[in-house]
Design an enzyme around this catalytic site. Structure first.
Site, PDB file in Angstrom:
ATOM      1  N   ARG A  62       0.823  -1.113  -0.099  1.00 24.45           N
ATOM      2  CA  ARG A  62       0.009  -0.118  -0.011  1.00 24.45           C
ATOM      3  C   ARG A  62       1.045   1.139   0.115  1.00 24.45           C
ATOM      4  O   ARG A  62       0.551   2.286  -0.704  1.00 24.45           O
ATOM      5  CB  ARG A  62      -1.077  -0.035   1.076  1.00 24.45           C
ATOM      6  CG  ARG A  62      -1.811   1.114   1.145  1.00 24.45           C
ATOM      7  CD  ARG A  62      -3.111   0.832   2.216  1.00 24.45           C
ATOM      8  NE  ARG A  62      -4.245   2.087   2.303  1.00 24.45           N
ATOM      9  CZ  ARG A  62      -4.293   2.719   2.969  1.00 24.45           C
ATOM     10  NH1 ARG A  62      -3.652   2.538   4.263  1.00 24.45           N
ATOM     11  NH2 ARG A  62      -5.308   3.768   2.949  1.00 24.45           N
ATOM     12  N   HIS A  66       0.370   3.866  -2.976  1.00 27.81           N
ATOM     13  CA  HIS A  66       0.434   5.321  -2.609  1.00 27.81           C
ATOM     14  C   HIS A  66       1.283   6.423  -3.014  1.00 27.81           C
ATOM     15  O   HIS A  66       1.148   7.433  -3.240  1.00 27.81           O
ATOM     16  CB  HIS A  66      -0.075   5.708  -1.184  1.00 27.81           C
ATOM     17  CG  HIS A  66      -1.529   5.235  -0.777  1.00 27.81           C
ATOM     18  ND1 HIS A  66      -2.327   6.214  -0.202  1.00 27.81           N
ATOM     19  CD2 HIS A  66      -2.174   4.172  -0.906  1.00 27.81           C
ATOM     20  CE1 HIS A  66      -3.319   5.504  -0.011  1.00 27.81           C
ATOM     21  NE2 HIS A  66      -3.691   4.291  -0.418  1.00 27.81           N
ATOM     22  N   ASN A  94      -4.044   9.448   2.913  1.00 26.91           N
ATOM     23  CA  ASN A  94      -2.712   8.803   3.227  1.00 26.91           C
ATOM     24  C   ASN A  94      -2.577   8.509   4.919  1.00 26.91           C
ATOM     25  O   ASN A  94      -1.779   8.035   5.381  1.00 26.91           O
ATOM     26  CB  ASN A  94      -1.566   9.552   2.879  1.00 26.91           C
ATOM     27  CG  ASN A  94      -1.086   9.487   1.503  1.00 26.91           C
ATOM     28  OD1 ASN A  94      -1.527   8.436   0.759  1.00 26.91           O
ATOM     29  ND2 ASN A  94      -0.732  10.510   0.752  1.00 26.91           N
ATOM     30  N   HIS A 215      -5.571  -6.780  -1.602  1.00 26.08           N
ATOM     31  CA  HIS A 215      -6.297  -6.801  -0.531  1.00 26.08           C
ATOM     32  C   HIS A 215      -6.823  -8.358   0.062  1.00 26.08           C
ATOM     33  O   HIS A 215      -7.096  -8.532   1.162  1.00 26.08           O
ATOM     34  CB  HIS A 215      -7.860  -6.207  -1.053  1.00 26.08           C
ATOM     35  CG  HIS A 215      -7.654  -4.822  -1.027  1.00 26.08           C
ATOM     36  ND1 HIS A 215      -8.773  -4.119  -1.690  1.00 26.08           N
ATOM     37  CD2 HIS A 215      -6.525  -3.912  -1.019  1.00 26.08           C
ATOM     38  CE1 HIS A 215      -8.456  -2.877  -1.852  1.00 26.08           C
ATOM     39  NE2 HIS A 215      -7.114  -2.813  -1.351  1.00 26.08           N
TER      40      HIS A 215
END
Length: 350
Positions: A62, A66, A94, A215
């Site tokens: 992740r 990001h 974030n 995920h």
């Protein structure tokens, strides 16, 4: 005449060098001579981190995601506030991003053996790959009692997704705070808007579905999906019809209305600590936790439906595609050549 020719040749060589520097390609062997132990150093840090936090793999994937989706893979997300720099860390998208400390630990270890060589943006890519490979190892190693059995199992382990990390990125000298909201896909956004954010950075539908498959080892707060449970389509008491009824009731028990919005829930309720393809079989059974997840399967006419079915039916197909999509994501607008810098501290520019 000779002077003129010399000047023209010199100018041509300068332009060629500048062009090559700004368009250098990433490669898996970038640190072979300058820091040959980069992966083993990072792995030693990550093995300890994995023992302390089984979710570290999800967090590091992740973190790279990001970073790369906001003006490219340049480690801008790692920068703290400073003169002339407004950090990206404080933006709503974030606030739940984690594991900065692990990246700092890897950077410190690498600076001790290869000072000024390995970029923070490459560390993000390396850490994501290694942490995924460690997920399956640490789950299975818990079944073995002695170190000999664990080492033997580790040598014979062949099952998790893997890929050759492409390296050679450099670090930005600034953050991109204003671009965060426009770049990071949100679980609240309509499917077409999420897809557009992938398209904007050169990623296709296969990349969208494959990267969403991360995920399988992630978690999400109640606040990211309770609108599906109680206020779908802004109708109070209405639930998302694409949710399996039994799963809906399970989620309502885990996330009572207007209570505990920061409670964490497994994105894959079946095998939450294993990197596998159950995320996709969950979608096929209308058990996707986030609306942006379930939309991959429940959006009529979308090409993502067939991809979900393909990955749900073949774990090896998912693993292969996931590795390639991680490479594709890592190729989003990297700084190379003489652009940017190699930070000595990932939190601040040199």
């Amino acid at each position: 005449m000779n002077t003129l020719i010399f000047q023209l040749i010199a100018a041509a060589l300068f332009l060629a060098a500048a062009f090559e520097g700004s368009n250098a390609q990433l490669c898996a062997t970038f640190y072979t001579t300058t820091c040959p132990n980069v992966s083993s150093v990072a792995r030693s840090i990550l093995e300890q981190a994995q023992q302390n936090d089984v979710r570290i793999g999800a967090k590091l994937i992740r973190l790279q995601f990001h970073d790369c989706f906001v003006n490219g893979c340049d480690a801008s997300l790692l920068l703290d506030n400073a003169d002339g720099i407004e950090t990206e860390k404080g933006e709503p998208e974030n606030l739940t991003v984690d594991s900065y400390g692990v990246v700092d630990d890897i950077k410190t270890a690498l600076e001790n053996v290869c000072p000024g060589v390995v970029s923070c943006s490459d560390i993000l890519a390396i850490a994501a790959q290694i942490s995924v490979s460690l997920v399956l190892f640490f789950i299975l190693s818990s079944l073995f009692k002695n170190d000999h059995e664990k080492r033997k199992m580790k040598r014979n382990l062949d099952g998790g997704p893997t890929w050759e990390v492409q390296m050679g990125r450099r670090d930005s000298r600034t953050a991109h705070k204003a671009a965060v909201a426009a770049g990071i896909p949100s679980p609240f956004e309509p499917f077409q808007q999420v897809r557009a954010k992938f398209t904007n950075v050169g990623l296709d539908s296969t990349d969208l579905v494959a990267l969403s498959g991360a995920h399988t080892i992630g978690r999400a707060q109640c606040s990211t999906f309770t609108q599906r449970l109680y206020n779908f389509s802004n109708i109070r008491g209405n639930a998302d019809p694409s949710l399996d009824p039994t799963y809906l009731e399970t989620l309502r028990q885990a996330c009572p209305e207007n209570v505990g919005g920061d409670t964490l829930n497994n994105l894959d309720p079946t095998t939450p600590n294993c990197f596998d393809n159950n995320y996709f079989t969950n979608l096929q059974n209308n058990r996707g936790l986030l609306q942006s997840d379930q939309d991959l399967f429940s959006t009529n006419g979308s090409d993502t439906v067939a991809i979900v079915n393909r990955f749900g039916n073949s774990q090896s197909d998912f693993f292969d595609s996931f590795g390639q999509s991680m490479i594709n994501m890592g190729n989003i607008s990297p700084l190379t050549g003489t652009n940017g810098e190699i930070r000595t501290d990932c939190k601040r520019i040199n």
